[in-house]
Enzyme design. Structure first.
Site, PDB file in Angstrom:
ATOM      1  N   ASP A 485       0.804  -1.219   0.000  1.00  0.00           N
ATOM      2  CA  ASP A 485       0.000   0.000   0.000  1.00  0.00           C
ATOM      3  C   ASP A 485       0.832   1.261   0.000  1.00  0.00           C
ATOM      4  O   ASP A 485       0.332   2.352  -0.287  1.00  0.00           O
ATOM      5  CB  ASP A 485      -0.858   0.041   1.275  1.00  0.00           C
ATOM      6  CG  ASP A 485      -2.093  -0.809   1.155  1.00  0.00           C
ATOM      7  OD1 ASP A 485      -2.633  -0.902   0.045  1.00  0.00           O
ATOM      8  OD2 ASP A 485      -2.519  -1.381   2.182  1.00  0.00           O
TER       9      ASP A 485
HETATM   10  C1  BGC Z   1       0.045   1.120   6.215  1.00  0.00           C
HETATM   11  C2  BGC Z   1      -0.328  -0.098   5.425  1.00  0.00           C
HETATM   12  C3  BGC Z   1      -1.808  -0.211   5.375  1.00  0.00           C
HETATM   13  C4  BGC Z   1      -2.437   1.064   4.847  1.00  0.00           C
HETATM   14  C5  BGC Z   1      -3.940   0.986   4.874  1.00  0.00           C
HETATM   15  C6  BGC Z   1      -0.653   2.337   5.678  1.00  0.00           C
HETATM   16  O1  BGC Z   1      -0.389   3.433   6.504  1.00  0.00           O
HETATM   17  O2  BGC Z   1       1.426   1.306   6.209  1.00  0.00           O
HETATM   18  O3  BGC Z   1       0.239  -1.257   6.027  1.00  0.00           O
HETATM   19  O4  BGC Z   1      -2.181  -1.286   4.555  1.00  0.00           O
HETATM   20  O5  BGC Z   1      -2.038   2.156   5.638  1.00  0.00           O
HETATM   21  O6  BGC Z   1      -4.541   2.062   4.308  1.00  0.00           O
HETATM   22  C1  NOJ Z   2      -1.842  -4.024   5.332  1.00  0.00           C
HETATM   23  C2  NOJ Z   2      -2.998  -4.111   4.388  1.00  0.00           C
HETATM   24  O1  NOJ Z   2      -4.106  -4.616   5.059  1.00  0.00           O
HETATM   25  C3  NOJ Z   2      -2.676  -4.982   3.208  1.00  0.00           C
HETATM   26  O2  NOJ Z   2      -3.731  -4.949   2.291  1.00  0.00           O
HETATM   27  C4  NOJ Z   2      -1.393  -4.548   2.555  1.00  0.00           C
HETATM   28  O3  NOJ Z   2      -1.124  -5.452   1.525  1.00  0.00           O
HETATM   29  C5  NOJ Z   2      -0.271  -4.488   3.556  1.00  0.00           C
HETATM   30  N1  NOJ Z   2      -0.631  -3.642   4.629  1.00  0.00           N
HETATM   31  C6  NOJ Z   2       1.039  -4.010   2.926  1.00  0.00           C
HETATM   32  O4  NOJ Z   2       1.019  -2.656   2.666  1.00  0.00           O
END
Ligand code: BGC
Ligand code: NOJ
Length: 815
Positions: A485
């Site tokens: 993400d």
């Molecule tokens: C995090 C990710 C997460 C995303 C969700 C980010 O701030 O680092 O792990 O999946 O937010 O929107």
């Molecule tokens: C948490 C999110 O839930 C998942 O969808 C994503 O792939 C990981 N963070 C990595 O960013």
């Protein structure tokens, strides 16, 4: 090293023996529509279906002291005031124990010869939680004491509840009837539901106003009513409604009092709303309380919780695994975590507030991989629900609310990996069940109300979406981001007031993702097999051509010399390449290129795994996400470079992606490496709990890596894709029992020194008792497969056609 507890594997419990764990250690109750969370000190909250829209009790996250809202019992005996769960008073106990079991937690605290036990669970199929409470006099004298219960109600819509006090302080309404407190805020207007907090025993007082019970200038550690030993029988008008009951007990030596408290979500349905003006019709509430006033019903409900779990777990059990950590995770806790991630996706945990995120598109599709064997019918429905949030051009709503099942863009959109995960979940479902009818189910597209396009249509749309959206290297465009993400290559945010996830992207960007290319390979290979199984050879070869084409692209464009490049940014500069100053190698592209079948014939796949081993892996913590971490912020890369080095996506150990590497090692028959890597992130195998801090029985999303100042610190436990994927690793890749279209495929990859193991697997109505022996000390390769005494060629146990429901399978490794 402090010892906070231990596993009781025979009872499938984790026993916490001191309450001051390094972080709150959480458990979940409920599997259907009603959910509760409780820590070892009874902190946590309860909701129906949706932690944002139907929250029953309050919880203040990010608070200090931590975890200080919950389902509390207070004991007042003489001058002494204490909680069996230690908090909120933190009065020193003579004995404490919390047993987190499957769908229940049992907290027992003892002080001055009085023992209080609080067993909390959600009965199957019910919209309520029960606390079975036992108070025991363990002394030789008669003892007098008062017991107080306490919860704080939430006015159902949790975000409004915690932000809009100018309204919420004036809307709170309750009714009290006998031992029951009814929380009915907003019931007079549009709500047709309420919360019941009832005691099955006569009470000696109550409070429903927090100001009265706790006191405006007191806290939960010294609530006024408890300190003075008397509830005030307050009725809440606005402000903060709570439920508190007082029970005065006189217990003879050895005497025990047992009763229950029920916290229920009640929908009024067609019943008349009111008995008289302002007086709610309480028929259903009374019925619930009457039902659970019979302790036999309480016992039976608890037995049903346990029986249900035993029955679910009996689908996959591996009783004789030579490694205790893998054994307990695969048999119990990993499956429990899979249930939680399936039910809650990333919505409500100790780190997910229930108001931030809902059911994730990519997350829930992946969660199905570890859940589908448990309750395939529910997985089926989930797949269809998720598919319905896809749009007709192939893009997807990134999440939806569980209550409404409506997609939203609250945490952004345009994640170009999203569509492909649907293929993985659908194929896993069909391999588990053989049910092809799911493909013809009409799910429709979110932007075409009333449309009836089938799931198969969605799958083809997803493939087409990737094919249509490719960049200068013919690799898939990344969109806002892919699985990572935080790889926001199009966002270029310079404004601290905007979220990386919702800030939006530049138009027409050419940024590409190698990870999506690998995922595309994996998904298309899955689909080719599915079409072949369906007898649709033409479709299979059509998709195969896309596979071949993408494979060629990956090999031509994405090999960096010793590993696969991660991406190309908006300027077409490589990300995750030796030419980068930082972030030279990323884990995701190694994993997905290997899993998708790249590098098989040219040695690159093995090299990619070796590069992971060299640059990212440590046996103590697992693999960091990339190397070297970004020391400065790069607007062309986005959120990934926003985290301090060694945390989260900036080179933290992100457990989820480690699991893909584990599968990679098993593809190469590296049994030692696979197990070693598996154990590197396995919570049960963590030794120093003061360092690791998170729960020892479930995976955490993230462990601070070797590149951080706090290596080994686990964070964000429970709701992570690691749950499902670790179960895939342990059950299918290491122990090697793989559901397949035409039968159960057996393909273990184990350490050479393992002499064997056994697995009992229910699959398509048959229980397979599988004994694997390893006489030649090999890691991989089935030499012989004997099914009910009959030698079978190959390594797939064919589906039984003669009605047998129990089948004995002998597997000898060593081919
Ligand atoms: C995090 C990710 C997460 C995303 C969700 C980010 O701030 O680092 O792990 O999946 O937010 O929107
Ligand atoms: C948490 C999110 O839930 C998942 O969808 C994503 O792939 C990981 N963070 C990595 O960013």
């Amino acid at each position: 090293m402090a010892n906070y507890g231990h596993f009781d594997d025979a009872h499938r419990e984790y026993v916490i023996t001191r309450p001051d764990t390094p972080l709150p250690w959480l458990n979940y109750f409920g599997q259907d529509e009603f959910f509760g969370m409780a820590t070892q000190t009874a902190g946590g909250y309860t909701f129906w279906k949706d932690a944002k829209l139907r929250r029953l009790t309050r919880y203040r996250y990010n608070n200090n002291p931590m975890d200080n809202d919950g389902r509390f019992l207070y004991v007042k005996q003489g001058k002494s005031v204490w909680n069996p769960g230690w908090k909120p008073t933190r009065t020193k106990l003579d004995a404490f124990e919390c047993r987190h079991g499957l769908g229940y937690s049992r907290i027992t605290g003892k002080k001055d010869g009085i023992e209080v036990e609080q067993l909390m669970f959600v009965p199957p199929g019910e919209n309520l939680e029960v606390w079975k409470i036992s108070v025991r006099n363990k002394t030789k004298k008669t003892q007098k004491l008062s017991l107080f219960s306490y919860v704080e109600f939430c006015s159902f819509e949790a975000l409004n509840d915690m932000t809009n006090y100018q309204r919420t302080y004036s809307i709170g309404e309750v009714e009290i009837e006998g031992s029951a407190i009814y929380h009915k805020t907003e019931y007079r207007e549009r709500r047709n539901h309420y919360t019941l907090f009832g005691c099955t025993r006569k009470i000696d007082g109550y409070d429903t106003s927090r100001d009265a019970f706790v006191g405006v200038h007191h806290g939960l550690h010294d609530p006024k009513a408890v300190m003075t030993g008397k509830c005030t029988n307050s009725r809440a008008y606005g402000w903060n409604p709570v439920g508190a009951q007082q029970i005065n007990l006189t217990l003879k030596p050895g005497q025990e009092e047992t009763f229950a408290i029920v916290l229920a979500y009640v929908e009024q349905g067609d019943l008349p709303k009111f008995d008289s003006p302002m007086v709610m019709n309480k028929t259903k509430g009374r019925e619930i309380l009457a039902k659970y006033s019979d302790l036999k019903v309480v016992e039976a409900a608890f037995d049903a919780v346990k029986a249900r779990w035993e029955s679910l777990l009996s689908i996959y059990q591996a009783p004789k695994v030579p490694n205790e950590h893998l054994q307990r995770m695969v048999n119990t806790w990993n499956q429990v975590q899979c249930m939680a991630t399936f039910n809650l996706s990333r919505s409500a945990s100790g780190y997910e507030t229930g108001i931030g995120r809902g059911m994730g598109y990519r997350d829930s599709n992946q969660d199905i991989l570890g859940f589908v064997h448990l309750l395939p019918a529910r997985a089926r429905q989930r797949i269809l629900d998720i598919a319905s949030t896809q749009l007709s051009d192939g893009t997807c709503f990134h999440q939806y609310q569980p209550l409404t099942k409506k997609g939203n863009a609250d945490i952004g959109g345009g994640f170009n990996d999203d569509p492909l995960w649907l293929i993985l979940s659908t194929c896993a479902y069909i391999r588990e069940t053989g049910d092809l009818t799911i493909l013809n189910e009409p799910c429709g597209y979110a932007d075409k109300p009333g449309s009836k396009d089938t799931l198969l249509h969605h799958i083809e749309t997803s493939i087409q979406y990737t094919l249509n959206n490719r960049g200068p290297h013919a690799l898939p465009l990344i969109g806002h981001a892919d699985w990572n993400d935080c790889l926001n290559l199009n966002c270029h945010s310079k404004e601290p007031n905007e979220s990386f996830q919702t800030a939006g992207d530049i138009a027409g960007s050419k940024a590409e993702s190698v990870m999506i290319a690998g995922l595309f390979l994996y998904a298309t290979r899955d689909l080719v097999k599915l079409y072949n199984f369906m007898g649709q050879a033409q479709d299979a070869s059509r998709i195969q051509a896309h596979y071949d084409d993408m494979l060629k692209t990956v090999e031509e464009q994405a090999w960096d010399g010793a590993w696969y490049t991660r991406a190309f940014d908006a300027q077409s500069n490589p990300v995750g390449s030796k030419s980068c100053e930082e972030g030279k190698i990323y884990i995701e592209s190694q994993a997905w290129c290997v899993l998708g079948g790249a590098g098989q014939n040219n040695g690159r796949a093995k090299k990619a795994l070796q590069a992971v081993d060299k640059y990212l892996y440590t046996p103590e913590h697992g693999c960091a996400l990339q190397y070297p971490p970004y020391s400065t912020y790069h607007s062309e890369l986005g959120e990934v470079s926003s985290y301090p080095p060694g945390y989260k996506e900036n080179a933290g150990v992100f457990s989820h992606n480690n699991t893909w590497i584990h599968i990679g090692w098993t593809m190469f028959g590296e049994g030692e490496k696979a197990l070693e890597y598996y154990l590197s992130i396995c919570p049960s195998a963590k030794k120093d709990h003061d360092k690791y801090r998170s729960e020892p029985y479930v995976y955490a999303q993230m462990t601070a890596s070797q590149f951080s100042p706090t290596p080994g610190e686990g964070k964000n436990s429970w709701l992570t894709g690691t749950g499902a994927w670790s179960f895939v690793v342990a059950s299918q890749s290491i122990l090697g029992v793989q559901p397949d279209y035409t039968g159960l495929r057996i393909d273990p990859c184990i350490p050479k020194k393992w002499k064997g193991f056994s697995v009992s697997r229910k699959f398509r109505g048959v229980t397979y008792s599988i004994e694997v022996t390893n006489p030649k000390s090999k890691s991989k390769g089935v030499k012989s497969l004997v099914v009910d005494g009959q030698k079978i060629a190959g390594n797939i146990i064919p589906l039984s056609t003669d009605g047998r429901t129990a089948v004995k399978v002998e597997v000898t490794l060593g081919a």
